[in-house]
Design a protein around this motif. Structure first.
Motif, PDB file in Angstrom:
ATOM      1  N   LEU A 255       0.844  -1.190   0.000  1.00  0.00           N
ATOM      2  CA  LEU A 255       0.000   0.000   0.000  1.00  0.00           C
ATOM      3  C   LEU A 255       0.885   1.248   0.000  1.00  0.00           C
ATOM      4  N   PRO A 256       0.415   2.341  -0.627  1.00  0.00           N
ATOM      5  CA  PRO A 256      -0.855   2.480  -1.337  1.00  0.00           C
ATOM      6  C   PRO A 256      -0.857   1.709  -2.654  1.00  0.00           C
ATOM      7  N   LEU A 257      -2.058   1.358  -3.109  1.00  0.00           N
ATOM      8  CA  LEU A 257      -2.198   0.591  -4.338  1.00  0.00           C
ATOM      9  C   LEU A 257      -1.616   1.368  -5.515  1.00  0.00           C
ATOM     10  N   GLU A 258      -0.841   0.690  -6.333  1.00  0.00           N
ATOM     11  CA  GLU A 258      -0.246   1.337  -7.494  1.00  0.00           C
ATOM     12  C   GLU A 258      -1.064   1.132  -8.755  1.00  0.00           C
ATOM     13  N   ARG A 259      -2.080   0.312  -8.684  1.00  0.00           N
ATOM     14  CA  ARG A 259      -2.942   0.075  -9.840  1.00  0.00           C
ATOM     15  C   ARG A 259      -4.318  -0.286  -9.338  1.00  0.00           C
ATOM     16  N   GLY A 260      -5.322  -0.040 -10.166  1.00  0.00           N
ATOM     17  CA  GLY A 260      -6.682  -0.342  -9.778  1.00  0.00           C
ATOM     18  C   GLY A 260      -6.966  -1.828  -9.793  1.00  0.00           C
ATOM     19  N   LEU A 261      -8.151  -2.182  -9.302  1.00  0.00           N
ATOM     20  CA  LEU A 261      -8.572  -3.573  -9.222  1.00  0.00           C
ATOM     21  C   LEU A 261      -9.817  -3.778 -10.078  1.00  0.00           C
ATOM     22  N   TRP A 262      -9.931  -4.963 -10.632  1.00  0.00           N
ATOM     23  CA  TRP A 262     -11.087  -5.324 -11.457  1.00  0.00           C
ATOM     24  C   TRP A 262     -11.576  -6.697 -10.997  1.00  0.00           C
TER      25      TRP A 262
END
Length: 669
Positions: free
Chosen positions: A445-452
């Motif tokens: 964290l923090p997230l470096e890419r989004g989630l799907w």
């Protein structure tokens, strides 16, 4: 009995003092590198070669030869050394072979000082390589093992050293080649002295003290691993960098190196002593026979500044061990199958032997040898799986909330934290051979890419009988992830917003809407989609301008500076071209300024947009609500099965946690 290793296979070592014999079909120079837990060599004083043959715990030959003996004392290695790599390189002078493929395959043997052979490995399959990593001695759970590596480098010794993170690799390789030049033929004498005692820094040995540290910088086109600034001696405790395998076949090649957390006080040292390791000055323990009870696992038995970091590093160590032992098993099975095919071809070459007792006996013998090899490989795999399972049973209960399963008792005593965590659990990974053993999938964290979260049919559950039920499971997965992100951040540091154009996810979003933890009610309809995207796009633009201008405090008062998670349900339903463009902008620019995406969608539903949305899908990490083997592992070629981290049926843990978060938010406001 000597254990004959295949590439990738490991074997436990029962003694600290070892001799490694090397037999090659031509004169080669032999050496060793000392590295930390992440495989990084921190300076030339960590490399034993003909120009500097003595390091603490290691002594190597002083010239190129066809036969070598290397002395290793694992008990004398500094505590900061976790791996010892044995390498071979062809001399560069006139008359030397140009590649390993032109000479007989080198053979290595690990034995005790009295000549008892423990393991051997023949480096087959080499072709254009001029340098090769032959063996790896590595420390795991307080015990040492040897692994057959066989990784070759066509660019030579400089590329091999650069791949281990060594600055000035070309200069050191040249120095090693020059030192090995005299007397290249014959047999190299065995090391004449006992390796230096434990605790002596590599730079204090007589042989390496004369080395001049070469200029820093990469010396080969092959990219070196991330490393810290080379130190004169063993480095202080650090946070190893581990790969993040959260990538689908379509979205990414895994293993992005992660940098460590913010610098910490170098004086705040941690005692990393493992209960099974003897302290400095203590007499060596009695040798452990291969059949004795293995070392007992300990939670947090890894390098790191805090227990959270040590547990994080230990989880990734378990991931690496499972990947390697499975790769070794698969390699052994492939070898057994290929040898069976070859033996059957040889046995049936003569038409007169194809029928009758002779042919039948040859076939039965070939199949029996194949079965024996596979059974031996399976026994090694089962041994490693048993040790990893025991380690998992110790580590899993010790994980902090951000990395723990929802059924972990740690959630029963949950309190809103004062600091954000270093990592988050997205689910679990397993392999077909691992049985019930799974490894937590942790991301920094923090997230470096989004989630799907893919709400379409998965590979293992193609043709799911009820698509509505599958979509509901995808929403439950998204809600569980959002709840975890809210729970592990301090009050006011993280906010969740929802776009649900048709209101189809109202029931699934009830844990978030009912507890009052959302920044705003879910946005419905085209107007709601537009307002939410405009607000977040404006936030991204303003924060970017403030950061670039060096005045982050100048943001308007109506801009929420908390990190934002935008959940989008049923994408692209309810999105026009302008909304799609804004969403793509948030996916590309948002993570750097604290805006993250979580899409719940079936990619097939977006087929009408053609290739327009392909960059969006590729920028996201694909998760599935049901187990699916879509996580690519280019390191060893595995396809890992991902399992989501869902709340146990009937459990109220999420409601209790979110109610606690809501109370903390009320006090914060």
């Amino acid at each position: 009995m000597t254990t004959e290793l295949v590439r990738g296979q490991n074997h436990p070592l029962s003694q600290d003092r070892l001799t490694i014999r090397i037999s090659a079909g031509a004169p080669v120079l032999a050496g060793a590198t000392l590295s930390d837990e992440n495989g990084t060599v921190h300076g030339p004083e960590w490399v034993a070669h003909p120009g500097a043959p003595a390091l603490p715990g290691v002594e190597t030959p002083r010239q190129a030869a066809g036969e070598h003996r290397l002395a290793v004392d694992l008990g004398a290695l500094p505590e900061s050394v976790h791996r010892v790599h044995i390498f071979l390189a062809l001399p560069t002078g006139a008359g030397s072979p140009l590649r390993f493929g032109a000479v007989a395959a080198p053979h290595t043997t690990v034995e005790t000082p009295d000549g008892t052979e423990l393991a051997c490995y023949t480096l087959t399959g080499l072709d254009s390589e001029t340098a090769v990593l032959a063996l790896e001695l590595y420390r795991r759970q307080g015990a040492w093992k040897v692994r057959a590596v066989g990784q070759g480098y066509a660019a030579g010794l400089a590329a091999l050293l650069a791949d281990q993170g060594l600055h000035g690799a070309a200069d050191l390789a040249a120095a090693a080649q020059e030192a090995a030049a005299p007397g290249r033929t014959g047999t190299s004498p065995a090391p004449s002295s006992v390796p230096s005692p434990r605790g002596t820094p590599p730079h204090e040995t007589a042989a390496s003290a004369a080395l001049v540290t070469p200029a820093a910088g990469p010396d080969d086109t092959r990219a070196p691993r991330p490393q810290d600034t080379p130190a004169a001696g063993p480095p202080p405790p650090y946070t190893p960098q581990h790969p993040d395998p959260a990538a689908s076949h379509e979205t990414r090649n895994a293993y992005d190196a992660r940098t460590s957390a913010a610098p910490r006080d170098p004086g705040a040292r941690v005692d990393y002593t493992h209960p099974g390791r003897r302290p400095h000055g203590a007499p060596p323990a009695e040798p452990q026979a291969p059949g004795d009870t293995p070392a007992q696992p300990v939670a947090g038995d890894a390098a790191g500044w805090s227990m959270e970091e040590r547990l994080y590093n230990q989880v990734w160590g378990m991931f690496e061990d499972l990947a390697r032992t499975t790769a070794a098993y698969r390699s052994a099975v492939d070898f057994a199958d290929s040898r069976l095919e070859k033996e059957l071809d040889q046995a049936l070459t003569d038409p007169r032997d194809r029928l009758g007792a002779a042919g039948e006996g040859a076939r039965e013998a070939a199949h029996a040898r194949r079965t024996q090899l596979v059974d031996q490989a399976r026994a090694v795999l089962d041994r490693d799986l048993a040790q990893l399972t025991a380690e998992s049973e110790v580590v899993e209960p010790a994980l902090p909330p951000a990395c723990a399963r929802w059924d972990n008792p740690v959630w029963h005593g949950y309190r809103v934290p004062a600091e954000p965590p270093m990592a988050l659990r997205l689910g679990d990974l397993r392999l077909p051979e691992s049985g019930q053993l799974s490894i937590p999938l942790l991301v920094r964290l923090p997230l470096e890419r989004g989630l799907w979260v893919d709400s379409g049919p998965t590979a293992e559950y193609d043709g799911f009988p009820d698509s509505a039920q599958l979509r509901h499971l995808a929403l439950e997965t998204a809600v569980a992830l959002a709840a975890r992100l809210l729970a592990v951040h301090p009050a006011g540091d993280f906010a969740v917003q929802i776009i649900d154009p048709a209101g189809a996810g109202a029931a699934a979003f009830a844990p978030l809407t009912g507890t009052g933890v959302l920044a705003a009610p879910p946005a419905n309809g085209a107007s709601g989609v537009t307002r939410t995207l405009e607000r977040l796009t404006r936030r991204v633009d303003l924060v970017q301008m403030a950061v670039r201008g060096g005045a982050p405090e100048s943001l308007p008062t109506d801009v929420d500076t908390a990190r934002q998670l935008l959940i989008v349900n049923d994408f692209p339903h309810g999105f026009d071209d302008r909304a799609v463009t804004r969403l793509r902008y948030l996916a590309d620019e948002g993570p750097d300024v604290g805006v993250h995406l979580l899409l719940v969608a079936d990619r097939e539903d977006a087929a009408g947009y053609g290739p327009l949305l392909d960059p969006l899908w590729r920028s996201l990490t694909r998760l599935t609500p049901l187990p699916d083997d879509h996580f690519a592992d280019p390191w060893v070629g595995h396809a890992w099965t991902y399992e989501p981290s869902l709340v146990p049926p009937g459990s109220q843990v999420v409601h209790r946690v979110l109610n606690e978060v809501a109370r903390a938010m009320t006090k914060y406001r």
